[in-house]
Enzyme design. Structure first.
Site, PDB file in Angstrom:
ATOM      1  CB  CYS A  32      -0.986  -0.019   1.171  1.00 30.19           C
ATOM      2  SG  CYS A  32      -0.236   0.107   2.813  1.00 30.19           S
ATOM      3  CG  HIS A  72      -6.615   0.423  -1.753  1.00 33.45           C
ATOM      4  ND1 HIS A  72      -6.788  -0.312  -0.605  1.00 33.45           N
ATOM      5  CD2 HIS A  72      -7.668   0.072  -2.557  1.00 33.45           C
ATOM      6  CE1 HIS A  72      -7.888  -1.059  -0.695  1.00 33.45           C
ATOM      7  NE2 HIS A  72      -8.444  -0.831  -1.863  1.00 33.45           N
ATOM      8  CG  HIS A 106      -4.611  -0.003   3.799  1.00 34.40           C
ATOM      9  ND1 HIS A 106      -3.911  -0.948   3.087  1.00 34.40           N
ATOM     10  CD2 HIS A 106      -5.520   0.515   2.926  1.00 34.40           C
ATOM     11  CE1 HIS A 106      -4.379  -0.998   1.846  1.00 34.40           C
ATOM     12  NE2 HIS A 106      -5.348  -0.112   1.716  1.00 34.40           N
TER      13      HIS A 106
END
Length: 343
Positions: free
Chosen positions: A259, A319, A307
């Site tokens: 990520c 993402h 994240h």
């Protein structure tokens, strides 16, 4: 399904969700690796999916810790190299100073090194002698200053070598941390794969289809605002090019991403250097409310910012979700949002 696929209205009840997430993280940390990975008899596709999501979340946290440890190792490696260069230059300087002082001492010895008062009595030209004695005195002062400088240089060299030793020790600890976090990630991903493997074929297929098509266009702000800046616009173009590329933990492109690696790579295409981890990236610019998000803004998730994705407008982020799911669109409210950062 689990946290990766559950839509959440941004802003509502965020504090409560953060508290729950924090408690869950503490519990997971205390029982790391203690639970068996195989699905239990009472597991349903829903509970198994939740367990997979939890394992992926724990793996993602460990991945960001792995990225941070790797960043620390790179920094310490640079510190060691610079300290060793300074030590080498310092040693060369000390060697030159010693040579110069040794030459002066040998020259004085060859001149006889006679006591100054006796030399004055024996000389036939006292005025000339006094001039020479004054010159010798000045030379002695310079030698004394050189000796003092040599002593300072030796102390500085000892300090530089001590710094290099500390950096080397830190480097070794950093390497151990990288290995430890890498093992944690591998263990969590293996557990997740085992849980998925234990599901009957049709249920596993249904789970995997759901994990790859989780768009909820009603979540989050729906805006047609332009990007926050020209560099943000360039980063948005780059992140779109990454769609479909695989999640690879610890990777920052161009063929695969985790990520934070995706965010770092996308902004690098715009000429902007971002930190490596999602926790550091959330502070790489000015924080704005989610309701004011513009394309190119970084959206960090969970209380620990473990994240991160890029807002691309229309209530969506792009993402790198987790292993097995390629870089994709998801609703901005797919998980509790902890911050929005305009780079």
């Amino acid at each position: 399904m689990g946290s990766h696929r559950r839509s959440t209205q941004p802003g509502a009840g965020l504090g409560a969700r953060v508290t729950v997430l924090t408690a869950a993280a503490a519990t997971a940390a205390a029982t790391l690796g203690a639970a068996t990975a195989n699905a239990e008899p009472q597991d349903t596709p829903q509970t198994a999916g939740a367990r997979v999501d939890r394992l992926y979340t724990e793996a993602e946290r460990a991945t960001e810790q792995y990225n941070k440890a790797g960043e620390d190792v790179a920094r310490l490696r640079g510190e060691v190299s610079r300290a060793q260069d300074r030590a080498a230059r310092g040693q060369e300087r000390i060697n030159r100073m010693r040579d110069e002082l040794g030459s002066a001492a040998r020259a004085q010895y060859r001149s006889g090194g006679i006591d100054p008062s006796l030399a004055l009595l024996l000389t036939s030209d006292p005025d000339s002698y006094l001039d020479r004695a004054a010159a010798v005195g000045r030379a002695d002062i310079r030698r004394a200053a050189a000796l003092a400088e040599l002593s300072r240089a030796q102390r500085a060299l000892a300090q530089t070598r001590a710094e290099a030793t500390r950096s080397l020790a830190g480097l070794e600890r950093g390497r151990e941390a990288v290995s430890r976090h890498k093992r944690t990630v591998a263990r969590k991903l293996l557990q997740a794969r085992q849980v998925l493997k234990s599901l009957p074929g049709p249920e596993r297929a249904a789970f995997e289809r759901a994990s790859r098509d989780s768009r909820d266009m009603t979540a989050g702000p729906v805006t047609g605002l332009p990007a926050g800046s020209s560099r943000a616009a360039a980063a948005v173009l780059a992140v779109h090019r990454a769609l479909g590329r695989p999640y690879v933990w610890g990777a920052n492109g161009p063929s695969g991403f985790d990520c934070s690696g995706l965010m770092q790579w996308a902004y690098a295409q715009a000429g902007v250097s971002l930190p490596r981890t999602s926790q550091a990236q959330r502070y790489a610019g000015r924080m704005v409310p989610l309701s004011e998000a513009r394309p190119g803004d970084l959206v960090a998730y969970r209380a620990d910012a473990s994240h991160i994705g890029m807002y691309v407008g229309n209530g969506q982020v792009i993402h790198a979700p987790y292993p097995g799911a390629p870089v994709r669109y998801d609703p901005v409210g797919m998980m509790p949002v902890s911050s929005v950062t305009r780079v």
